[in-house]
Design a protein around this motif. Structure first.
Motif, PDB file in Angstrom:
ATOM      1  N   GLY A  88       0.816  -1.211   0.000  1.00 31.60           N
ATOM      2  CA  GLY A  88       0.000   0.000   0.000  1.00 31.60           C
ATOM      3  C   GLY A  88       0.844   1.254   0.000  1.00 31.60           C
ATOM      4  N   VAL A  89       1.904   1.282   0.823  1.00 26.79           N
ATOM      5  CA  VAL A  89       2.768   2.466   0.894  1.00 26.79           C
ATOM      6  C   VAL A  89       3.475   2.682  -0.444  1.00 26.79           C
ATOM      7  CG1 VAL A  89       4.852   3.397   1.974  1.00 26.79           C
ATOM      8  CG2 VAL A  89       3.090   2.321   3.383  1.00 26.79           C
ATOM      9  N   GLY A  90       4.059   1.624  -1.012  1.00 24.13           N
ATOM     10  CA  GLY A  90       4.789   1.764  -2.266  1.00 24.13           C
ATOM     11  C   GLY A  90       3.896   2.190  -3.419  1.00 24.13           C
ATOM     12  N   ALA A  91       2.720   1.552  -3.523  1.00 26.01           N
ATOM     13  CA  ALA A  91       1.805   1.906  -4.610  1.00 26.01           C
ATOM     14  C   ALA A  91       1.326   3.348  -4.473  1.00 26.01           C
ATOM     15  CB  ALA A  91       0.618   0.943  -4.624  1.00 26.01           C
ATOM     16  N   ALA A  92       0.977   3.773  -3.249  1.00 25.96           N
ATOM     17  CA  ALA A  92       0.513   5.151  -3.040  1.00 25.96           C
ATOM     18  C   ALA A  92       1.607   6.153  -3.382  1.00 25.96           C
ATOM     19  CB  ALA A  92       0.055   5.333  -1.595  1.00 25.96           C
TER      20      ALA A  92
ATOM     21  N   VAL B 174       4.194   5.798  -5.498  1.00 28.08           N
ATOM     22  CA  VAL B 174       4.475   5.845  -6.933  1.00 28.08           C
ATOM     23  C   VAL B 174       3.334   6.523  -7.687  1.00 28.08           C
ATOM     24  CG1 VAL B 174       4.757   4.401  -8.980  1.00 28.08           C
ATOM     25  CG2 VAL B 174       6.046   3.883  -6.914  1.00 28.08           C
ATOM     26  N   VAL B 175       2.097   6.197  -7.337  1.00 30.91           N
ATOM     27  CA  VAL B 175       0.963   6.831  -8.014  1.00 30.91           C
ATOM     28  C   VAL B 175       0.971   8.334  -7.786  1.00 30.91           C
ATOM     29  CG1 VAL B 175      -1.558   7.007  -8.040  1.00 30.91           C
ATOM     30  CG2 VAL B 175      -0.472   4.754  -8.017  1.00 30.91           C
ATOM     31  N   ALA B 176       1.224   8.764  -6.530  1.00 30.96           N
ATOM     32  CA  ALA B 176       1.277  10.200  -6.234  1.00 30.96           C
ATOM     33  C   ALA B 176       2.403  10.875  -7.012  1.00 30.96           C
ATOM     34  CB  ALA B 176       1.455  10.414  -4.734  1.00 30.96           C
ATOM     35  N   GLN B 177       3.568  10.229  -7.080  1.00 30.21           N
ATOM     36  CA  GLN B 177       4.698  10.791  -7.812  1.00 30.21           C
ATOM     37  C   GLN B 177       4.366  10.978  -9.285  1.00 30.21           C
ATOM     38  OE1 GLN B 177       8.181   8.261  -8.532  1.00 30.21           O
ATOM     39  NE2 GLN B 177       9.457   9.880  -7.620  1.00 30.21           N
TER      40      GLN B 177
ATOM     41  N   ALA C 162      -5.676   7.208 -11.328  1.00 21.16           N
ATOM     42  CA  ALA C 162      -6.745   6.294 -10.931  1.00 21.16           C
ATOM     43  C   ALA C 162      -6.590   4.948 -11.625  1.00 21.16           C
ATOM     44  CB  ALA C 162      -8.102   6.907 -11.249  1.00 21.16           C
ATOM     45  N   LEU C 163      -6.246   4.972 -12.905  1.00 15.41           N
ATOM     46  CA  LEU C 163      -6.063   3.709 -13.631  1.00 15.41           C
ATOM     47  C   LEU C 163      -4.883   2.915 -13.081  1.00 15.41           C
ATOM     48  CD1 LEU C 163      -6.762   4.918 -17.281  1.00 15.41           C
ATOM     49  CD2 LEU C 163      -8.250   3.516 -15.828  1.00 15.41           C
ATOM     50  N   LEU C 164      -3.785   3.630 -12.734  1.00 14.08           N
ATOM     51  CA  LEU C 164      -2.652   2.944 -12.120  1.00 14.08           C
ATOM     52  C   LEU C 164      -3.029   2.348 -10.771  1.00 14.08           C
ATOM     53  CD1 LEU C 164       0.459   5.196 -12.896  1.00 14.08           C
ATOM     54  CD2 LEU C 164       0.038   2.852 -13.650  1.00 14.08           C
ATOM     55  N   ALA C 165      -3.781   3.103  -9.967  1.00 10.55           N
ATOM     56  CA  ALA C 165      -4.212   2.602  -8.658  1.00 10.55           C
ATOM     57  C   ALA C 165      -5.077   1.349  -8.823  1.00 10.55           C
ATOM     58  CB  ALA C 165      -4.975   3.690  -7.904  1.00 10.55           C
ATOM     59  N   ILE C 166      -5.966   1.361  -9.816  1.00  8.19           N
ATOM     60  CA  ILE C 166      -6.791   0.180 -10.081  1.00  8.19           C
ATOM     61  C   ILE C 166      -5.912  -1.002 -10.474  1.00  8.19           C
ATOM     62  CG2 ILE C 166      -8.519  -0.785 -11.644  1.00  8.19           C
ATOM     63  CD1 ILE C 166      -9.814   1.999 -11.716  1.00  8.19           C
ATOM     64  N   LEU C 167      -4.895  -0.737 -11.299  1.00 15.00           N
ATOM     65  CA  LEU C 167      -4.010  -1.818 -11.734  1.00 15.00           C
ATOM     66  C   LEU C 167      -3.229  -2.394 -10.551  1.00 15.00           C
ATOM     67  CD1 LEU C 167      -2.990  -3.402 -14.165  1.00 15.00           C
ATOM     68  CD2 LEU C 167      -1.205  -1.680 -14.473  1.00 15.00           C
TER      69      LEU C 167
END
Length: 469
Positions: free
Chosen positions: A378-382, A384-387, A407-412
């Motif tokens: 969760g930390v890593g995905a959040a 990278v998506v924010a960056q 949003a699409l990256l978060a879904i993936l």
């Protein structure tokens, strides 16, 4: 003789690769995507190195506490002598020393294990303490006939062997109830049993005789020992019954036989094996050195592995296998933004976003060692998506486009995590997901005129010179 000029339409493959054309951009993106195989492989190497370190620490902890254990015996060993053939000149030779190896007729094992985790730095290993109760009976009967009619059986020299895979971990002195007597074990192992199974424990049976060997002799003993990772048993009896229980909620039963009954829950597990000697491939008694029966004995082991749910390294490695999918997906979205919104995104900007996607796996690995895989994911995905969202705001021109990409990256990322939790359905759901994603791309791009997707490409497709600027 005149040379016919090349028709303008024949030159379009060269013209459409000029700067700014979709074909050239696609080619550059493909080359960049292939180039990102290198950082993905490097990340996979780092994951492998950390996992190797983890396994070495687990082995070190097991070596100090007690390794994987195997309960061996008791096995009765009775020496005997047979006359030797004399030399050619008639000179007699000393008799040959042989051994009868006799297994128990009825064999029962009760094991109660109490596992725990031991840490060393960032790493932890499963160790356990197990209380064993071994009982049964020996029915020697006609086994002595295997020695032959000319054999002299040394009943007074009979020994009983019992052992475990790592005898250093035996926590208390052991004795055995033989008939109506309590006999203490001593360290050591006789002959080929010691060579095959390692140092164990033996005791002398001074009261054994040809007469007493004709009746069933009961035995019973208890052991407490340390171990790690797994606990195995051998089906030594004509009938064997093994029960094992523990408070460990994640057992893995394996080996030559599976339990006939088992129960697994949050509070632990119970398992029961009931075995006959017909399915194991070796007899109840044999003469030592004749036939490779001890290999068959070792091959018949069964038991329980104190399974740790998939480690953070295995889960991170599985995640990294999807690294190229994320890069291809993101680059495809970028290219669609270029084609649909008529944006111009530089290959360098593609590269920076690709590096951010690769960095996710290093973040995942480093955080997983500290806070566990789920939280680290969760930390890593959040992060990278924010960056990527913040970086792509000026690249894509509006917050809306950047947030759609995020949003699409978060879904993936969420879909990948869900797939890793559903191992049995991962391939099916992953295939359906890829099919739906491709269908979405095909739907969005169905009306795009790719010849006109970049300035001047429509003219090139018709074989006309670009319009003057």
């Amino acid at each position: 003789m005149s040379i016919d000029p090349v028709p303008p339409a024949a030159a379009w493959p060269v013209r459409r690769l000029r700067a700014g054309s979709p074909a050239l951009k696609v080619l550059a993106i493909v080359v960049l995507t292939v180039a990102f195989l290198l950082p993905v492989f490097l990340v996979a190497d780092v994951i492998g190195e950390r996992e190797d370190r983890y396994r070495s620490v687990v082995d070190e902890i097991g070596g100090s506490w007690g390794g994987p254990q195997r309960v061996i015996g008791p096995i009765l060993v009775v020496p005997f002598r047979v006359p030797s053939e004399p030399r050619a000149d008639g000179t007699p030779l000393p008799p040959l020393e042989r051994q009868l190896v006799i297994l128990p007729d009825r064999y029962t094992v009760e094991a109660k294990a109490a596992p725990e985790t031991r840490r060393r730095g960032l790493f932890e290993a499963v160790v356990y303490t197990v209380d064993l109760a071994l009982s049964g009976q020996f029915l020697i009967g006609d086994a002595a006939a295997l020695a032959g009619p000319q054999a002299t059986i040394d009943w007074a020299g009979a020994t009983l062997y019992a052992g475990v895979a790592d005898p250093r971990s035996i926590r208390e002195g052991a004795s055995l109830r033989w008939g109506d007597r309590d006999l203490p074990f001593q360290p050591g192992a006789p002959g080929e049993l010691g060579q095959r199974f390692g140092a164990g424990m033996t005791l002398r049976l001074p009261d054994l005789s040809a007469a007493s060997a004709q009746s069933a002799i009961p035995f019973a003993t208890t052991l407490r020992l340390n171990g790690s990772q797994r606990l195995d048993f051998l089906p030594l009896g004509r009938s064997t019954r093994v029960t094992a229980s523990s408070n460990w909620p994640d057992p893995s039963f394996d080996g030559a036989f599976l339990p006939v009954r088992s129960g697994i829950g949050p509070q632990g597990f119970t398992a029961e094996w009931e075995l006959s000697y017909f399915g194991r491939g070796y007899p109840q008694a044999w003469v030592g050195g004749e036939g490779d029966y001890l290999s068959a004995v070792s091959g018949s082991a069964f038991g329980v592995r104190f399974f740790q749910p998939v480690s953070a390294y295995q889960q991170t490695e599985r995640s990294a296998k999807y690294g190229m999918l994320f890069i291809v997906f993101t680059f495809t979205l970028f290219f669609l933004f270029e084609a649909v919104a008529r944006l111009r995104i530089h290959v360098f900007q593609y590269g920076l976003v690709g590096l951010s996607l690769c960095l996710f796996y290093l973040l995942l690995l480093s955080f997983a060692e500290q806070i566990g895989f789920a939280a680290a994911y969760g930390v890593g995905a959040a992060a990278v998506v924010a960056q990527i969202v913040l970086y792509c705001r000026p690249v894509l021109g509006t917050w809306k486009r950047s947030l759609v990409l995020g949003a699409l990256l978060a879904i993936l990322y969420g879909a990948l995590y869900g797939l890793m939790q559903l191992e049995d359905l991962a391939l099916l759901l992953g295939s359906i997901g890829l099919f739906l994603a491709l269908s979405g791309v095909m739907y969005v791009t169905r009306r795009i005129d790719w010849y006109a997707a970049a300035p001047g490409t429509a003219d090139a497709a018709r074989g006309e010179p670009p319009a003057a600027s």
